[in-house]
Structure formats: C-alpha cells, structure tokens
Design a protein around this motif. Sequence first.
Motif, PDB file in Angstrom:
ATOM      1  N   ARG A   1       0.855  -1.192   0.000  1.00  0.00           N
ATOM      2  CA  ARG A   1       0.000   0.000   0.000  1.00  0.00           C
ATOM      3  C   ARG A   1       0.886   1.235   0.000  1.00  0.00           C
ATOM      4  NH1 ARG A   1      -5.328   1.061   0.484  1.00  0.00           N
ATOM      5  NH2 ARG A   1      -5.808   3.175   1.155  1.00  0.00           N
ATOM      6  N   HIS A   2       0.762   2.040  -1.059  1.00  0.00           N
ATOM      7  CA  HIS A   2       1.592   3.232  -1.195  1.00  0.00           C
ATOM      8  C   HIS A   2       1.134   4.345  -0.254  1.00  0.00           C
ATOM      9  CE1 HIS A   2       3.094   1.418  -4.939  1.00  0.00           C
ATOM     10  NE2 HIS A   2       4.110   2.258  -4.823  1.00  0.00           N
ATOM     11  N   ASP A   3       2.107   5.009   0.351  1.00  0.00           N
ATOM     12  CA  ASP A   3       1.795   6.178   1.188  1.00  0.00           C
ATOM     13  C   ASP A   3       1.228   7.327   0.354  1.00  0.00           C
ATOM     14  OD1 ASP A   3       2.742   4.861   3.403  1.00  0.00           O
ATOM     15  OD2 ASP A   3       4.747   5.765   3.315  1.00  0.00           O
TER      16      ASP A   3
ATOM     17  N   PHE B   1      -2.250   3.685 -12.991  1.00  0.00           N
ATOM     18  CA  PHE B   1      -1.047   4.404 -12.559  1.00  0.00           C
ATOM     19  C   PHE B   1      -0.206   3.526 -11.627  1.00  0.00           C
ATOM     20  CE2 PHE B   1      -3.734   8.163 -13.573  1.00  0.00           C
ATOM     21  CZ  PHE B   1      -2.891   8.748 -14.507  1.00  0.00           C
ATOM     22  N   HIS B   2       1.108   3.584 -11.869  1.00  0.00           N
ATOM     23  CA  HIS B   2       2.137   2.966 -11.039  1.00  0.00           C
ATOM     24  C   HIS B   2       1.800   1.501 -10.726  1.00  0.00           C
ATOM     25  CE1 HIS B   2       5.831   3.273  -8.840  1.00  0.00           C
ATOM     26  NE2 HIS B   2       5.269   3.018  -7.659  1.00  0.00           N
ATOM     27  N   SER B   3       1.432   1.172  -9.490  1.00  0.00           N
ATOM     28  CA  SER B   3       1.271  -0.238  -9.139  1.00  0.00           C
ATOM     29  C   SER B   3      -0.018  -0.866  -9.669  1.00  0.00           C
ATOM     30  CB  SER B   3       1.376  -0.428  -7.626  1.00  0.00           C
ATOM     31  OG  SER B   3       0.456   0.411  -6.952  1.00  0.00           O
TER      32      SER B   3
ATOM     33  N   GLU C   1      11.804   9.258  -8.945  1.00  0.00           N
ATOM     34  CA  GLU C   1      10.710   8.284  -8.930  1.00  0.00           C
ATOM     35  C   GLU C   1      11.265   6.916  -8.551  1.00  0.00           C
ATOM     36  OE1 GLU C   1       7.756   6.779  -9.358  1.00  0.00           O
ATOM     37  OE2 GLU C   1       6.677   8.640  -9.066  1.00  0.00           O
ATOM     38  N   GLU C   2      10.332   6.006  -8.346  1.00  0.00           N
ATOM     39  CA  GLU C   2      10.664   4.589  -8.261  1.00  0.00           C
ATOM     40  C   GLU C   2      10.344   4.019  -9.648  1.00  0.00           C
ATOM     41  OE1 GLU C   2       9.196   1.517  -5.007  1.00  0.00           O
ATOM     42  OE2 GLU C   2       7.734   1.765  -6.590  1.00  0.00           O
ATOM     43  N   PHE C   3      11.379   3.733 -10.422  1.00  0.00           N
ATOM     44  CA  PHE C   3      11.181   3.350 -11.828  1.00  0.00           C
ATOM     45  C   PHE C   3      11.023   1.837 -11.944  1.00  0.00           C
ATOM     46  CE2 PHE C   3      13.255   7.496 -12.071  1.00  0.00           C
ATOM     47  CZ  PHE C   3      12.396   8.141 -12.936  1.00  0.00           C
ATOM     48  N   TYR C   4       9.956   1.459 -12.621  1.00  0.00           N
ATOM     49  CA  TYR C   4       9.589   0.049 -12.750  1.00  0.00           C
ATOM     50  C   TYR C   4      10.241  -0.596 -13.975  1.00  0.00           C
ATOM     51  CZ  TYR C   4       5.483  -0.011  -9.529  1.00  0.00           C
ATOM     52  OH  TYR C   4       4.640  -0.001  -8.453  1.00  0.00           O
ATOM     53  N   THR C   5      10.458  -1.911 -13.836  1.00  0.00           N
ATOM     54  CA  THR C   5      10.621  -2.757 -15.015  1.00  0.00           C
ATOM     55  C   THR C   5       9.467  -3.770 -14.995  1.00  0.00           C
ATOM     56  OG1 THR C   5      12.050  -4.316 -13.835  1.00  0.00           O
ATOM     57  CG2 THR C   5      13.133  -2.515 -15.028  1.00  0.00           C
TER      58      THR C   5
ATOM     59  N   GLY D   1       4.285   7.650 -10.221  1.00  0.00           N
ATOM     60  CA  GLY D   1       3.284   7.872  -9.185  1.00  0.00           C
ATOM     61  C   GLY D   1       3.647   7.314  -7.817  1.00  0.00           C
ATOM     62  N   HIS D   2       4.922   6.910  -7.636  1.00  0.00           N
ATOM     63  CA  HIS D   2       5.306   6.334  -6.343  1.00  0.00           C
ATOM     64  C   HIS D   2       5.251   7.374  -5.222  1.00  0.00           C
ATOM     65  CE1 HIS D   2       7.330   3.647  -3.528  1.00  0.00           C
ATOM     66  NE2 HIS D   2       8.101   4.666  -3.184  1.00  0.00           N
ATOM     67  N   PHE D   3       5.752   8.558  -5.514  1.00  0.00           N
ATOM     68  CA  PHE D   3       5.885   9.580  -4.469  1.00  0.00           C
ATOM     69  C   PHE D   3       4.755  10.615  -4.530  1.00  0.00           C
ATOM     70  CE2 PHE D   3      10.470   8.419  -5.091  1.00  0.00           C
ATOM     71  CZ  PHE D   3      10.697   7.918  -3.808  1.00  0.00           C
TER      72      PHE D   3
HETATM   73 ZN   LIG Z   1       5.926   2.388  -5.756  1.00  0.00          ZN
END
Ligand SMILES: [Zn+2]
Length: 272
Positions: A70-72, A145-147, A198-202, A247-249
């Motif tokens: 769960r993202h803050d 978005f994001h996750s 950001e927290e960059f995804y692969t 969208g992590h932060f």
């Molecule tokens: Zn994240």
Amino acid sequence: MTMAGATAAKIAKKSFAPFAFFAFSIPVALSCSTPSSPAPSTPAATSTTPAVPAPQPVRVLMLTATAGFRHDSIPAARAAVAAIAARSGEFVAAPTEDLAELNPARLAVVDVVMFALTSGELPLGDAQKRALIDFVNGGGGFVGFHSATDTLYEWPDYGRLVGAYFKEHPWTQAATVAVEDRAHPTTSGLGASFSLTEEFYTFRENPRTSVHVLLTLDPASVGAQGDFPLAWTQTIGRGRSYYNALGHFDQTWNDARFQLQIAAAVRWAAGR
Ligand SMILES: [Zn+2]
C-alpha cells in the motif's frame, strides 16, 4: 328623458358596461400583446441558439484498493485527481476502495475506470471481472497508474488490459524520462524529455510489441542499458487503455508535468 328612455339608458349602461370595459381592455390587450408578441418567440429563439451544448464532464471511478503493498502516496493521488477535476471542470472523480462498485450497473454510468496505486490479488468475482472487461470492450476507458501493474497477476485478462505486469523497481532516484511520442495528447507540453525522482519500474515482459509506447526511461540516466517503457496506450475492443508507471511519491502526484498527463489521459481514455 322619458321613463322608458331612462330605463333603456340604465339597461344600456348595465348591458354595455362590460363591452365598455372590454372595449377598453382591447387596446390595453393589444398594446400589451404587441410588444409581448415577439416575447414568446424570443426565449424560444435563445433556447435553440446554443447549438453546441456543453459536454458533460467525464465520469471517473477511481479505485485505490490494495491487497498487497500500500503506497503512502494514495492520499496525495486522490487529492491531486480531485484538484485537477475541480480545476478543469472536464471530469468528476469518484474515489473508492469498495470493489463492489465494479458491477455492470455502476459501470453503466462511468466513462473511465482508473486503477491508481492498486496492488495485489484484489478479490473480484467472475461477474465483476466480466463487467470490467465488457466495460472497456464496449467503449469505456481504463487508466492505470504505477502499481496498477502490480495488481491481479492471476487474472491474465487484466494483464492485457493494463499492458504488463510489474517485475521489479531497480532504480529509486532522479532519472530522465524520454518522451517517445510527442504528438500524443497525453504528452503534450512535456518536451523531448523531463527529469524527476521516482521509483522506476521494469516489467515481466516488455509490452512494446502489444502497446503504443509514450514514455521510456533513459537508460543512460540510471547507468543501465535496454528498453524500459514507462507509459503506453492500447485500444481494446471499442475502448481505450492508458498506463503510466510513475506515481510512487507524493511529489509526483503534485508535479505539474504529471498532472498534465493525468488530465489528458482521462480525456483520451474517455474518447474526448
Ligand atoms: Zn511504488
């Protein structure tokens, strides 16, 4: 005056009095009706003048439910989407964590379903899954978005809908995002590239073969090599799907460059 004449005058006065009143009222009525006769047509004319009615705001169902991480930043995401909606007047967002809202009756009055920072195996029944797929196939919009890619791994149709499944996030740092398609409405105003923390995804599989890539991570900016799409679109049936890995932060949701993309993604997904 004779008696008969007086009576006749009385009768005449009595019987003509209404006429006299009537005769009086006719010019009044005429004088009223003359200027007022165009009046009924005036409102009719003005009511048909706005030939282009104002479009109804896009109706967004914004899901932030989580069954995993769960993202803050969920409150920041909700606040940002609400602020963009209020500022633009182009859409209204109904944030929810109630999965029961994913049903045919609710989706019938929604234009875009947004999965914002969702995660894990959300407990959706078969009828709800069918409702979401039917919604998009039938012309609805999906925005993730994001996750949203770290969600519902065990439901392959969802993987196709969002475009890929999260693999890992090797880089949480400032980096450069390259704008691969500068002509798309969701990248308008971003320029050729932009930098952010950001927290960059692969992703488990590079989605490039099945989606239209909008943004990629500049691998040199994180000291890597390879192709790392970060945002993309797809058409699915008669509907549209948009995904953005950022969208992590909180700061990302408050970033004007990200907010531009959110607003445009909603508009694009709604087919506006
Ligand atoms: Zn994240």
